[in-house]
Design an enzyme around this catalytic site. Structure first.
Site, mmCIF file in Angstrom:
data_model
loop_
_atom_site.group_PDB
_atom_site.id
_atom_site.type_symbol
_atom_site.label_atom_id
_atom_site.label_comp_id
_atom_site.label_asym_id
_atom_site.label_seq_id
_atom_site.Cartn_x
_atom_site.Cartn_y
_atom_site.Cartn_z
ATOM 1 N N SER A 103 32.539 67.929 85.612
ATOM 2 C CA SER A 103 31.977 67.423 84.513
ATOM 3 C C SER A 103 31.271 65.998 84.650
ATOM 4 O O SER A 103 30.161 65.686 83.984
ATOM 5 C CB SER A 103 33.212 67.299 83.383
ATOM 6 O OG SER A 103 34.063 66.527 83.769
ATOM 7 N N ASP A 117 37.084 59.729 75.004
ATOM 8 C CA ASP A 117 38.127 60.339 75.818
ATOM 9 C C ASP A 117 38.735 59.270 76.844
ATOM 10 O O ASP A 117 39.919 59.605 77.367
ATOM 11 C CB ASP A 117 37.869 61.799 76.423
ATOM 12 C CG ASP A 117 37.073 61.848 77.491
ATOM 13 O OD1 ASP A 117 36.090 60.464 77.762
ATOM 14 O OD2 ASP A 117 36.303 62.601 78.034
ATOM 15 N N HIS A 159 35.291 60.239 80.525
ATOM 16 C CA HIS A 159 33.924 60.637 81.101
ATOM 17 C C HIS A 159 32.768 59.518 80.681
ATOM 18 O O HIS A 159 33.106 58.661 79.713
ATOM 19 C CB HIS A 159 33.459 61.897 80.286
ATOM 20 C CG HIS A 159 34.329 63.085 80.932
ATOM 21 N ND1 HIS A 159 35.388 63.494 80.380
ATOM 22 C CD2 HIS A 159 33.993 63.956 81.737
ATOM 23 C CE1 HIS A 159 35.758 64.406 80.878
ATOM 24 N NE2 HIS A 159 35.219 64.755 81.927
#
Length: 220
Positions: free
Chosen positions: A41, A187, A190
């Site tokens: 990711s 979050d 990231h």
């Protein structure tokens, strides 16, 4: 056939062959260097507009620096080193010159045995090297909550493999971004668009070395 004529014909053919070879070399040198950013990711651009993904911004920065390069985004959110190994052959197609290998973060988050992570990454590296593809290994660090023993075993993977296989190494993909809320999504894991800019700036020197290796291998 007179000797002088035969020598003239041979010289002409040799000159033609040299010209064709030189033309082929020049065409190869002018072809954009094909790079695949192979990761999870952090590479894919989780929750970001497509234009803010790491490979896109890295390509733009390199082109602004005068580099003739094309970077493909082969990041898959949630991917582990096992998943990367499973998809390696179809994700890295023919004609690829170099790979930015940035897998392993999800292995640490899931507490996967570092021996498995090491084995998977080494297999990926060996298979890429067998295909004459240059590799930049991008490292990660284990989260502190995994404990000291896990952290020591995991954190050693990337420098060990880089040394063993003679690879370029960027030690920590999230250098300058981890634990910096202003550069992260909500979050807390990231990068946001600004965080990606920091990652691009951090990795760019090693990527430039990677491109130089490709050019040396091409002979130009």
């Amino acid at each position: 056939m007179p000797t002088a004529y035969r020598i003239s014909v041979i010289s002409s053919l040799a000159a033609l062959g040299l010209a064709l070879f030189s033309s082929a070399v020049a065409a190869q040198a002018q072809r954009p260097i094909s790079v695949v950013a192979f990761g999870d990711s952090l590479t894919a651009g989780y929750q970001l507009p497509p234009g803010d993904a790491f490979p896109v911004k890295l390509q733009a920065a390199l082109k602004a620096a005068g580099q003739n390069v094309a970077i493909e985004n082969a990041g898959v959110s949630g991917d582990t080193t096992t998943g990367g190994l499973d998809r390696l052959d179809w994700a890295i197609g023919d004609g690829v010159d170099a790979v930015i290998l940035a897998l392993g973060a999800n292995d640490a988050l899931r507490g996967i045995d570092p021996a498995i992570t090491r084995r998977n990454l080494e297999t990926i590296i060996e298979r890429l090297k067998a295909r004459k593809i240059d590799v930049l290994l991008v490292g990660m660090l284990a989260p502190p909550n995994m404990g000291q023993d896990y952290g020591r075993a995991y954190n050693a993977i990337f420098p060990d493999l880089a040394a063993k296989h003679g690879l370029l190494l960027h030690p920590f993909f999230l250098e300058g971004v981890a634990a910096t809320p202003a550069l992260q999504l909500a979050d807390g894991m990231h990068p946001n668009a600004r965080g990606v800019d920091v990652m691009v700036a951090g990795t760019q020197p090693k990527v430039l070395e990677l491109l130089a290796e490709v050019r040396r291998r091409r002979g130009g």
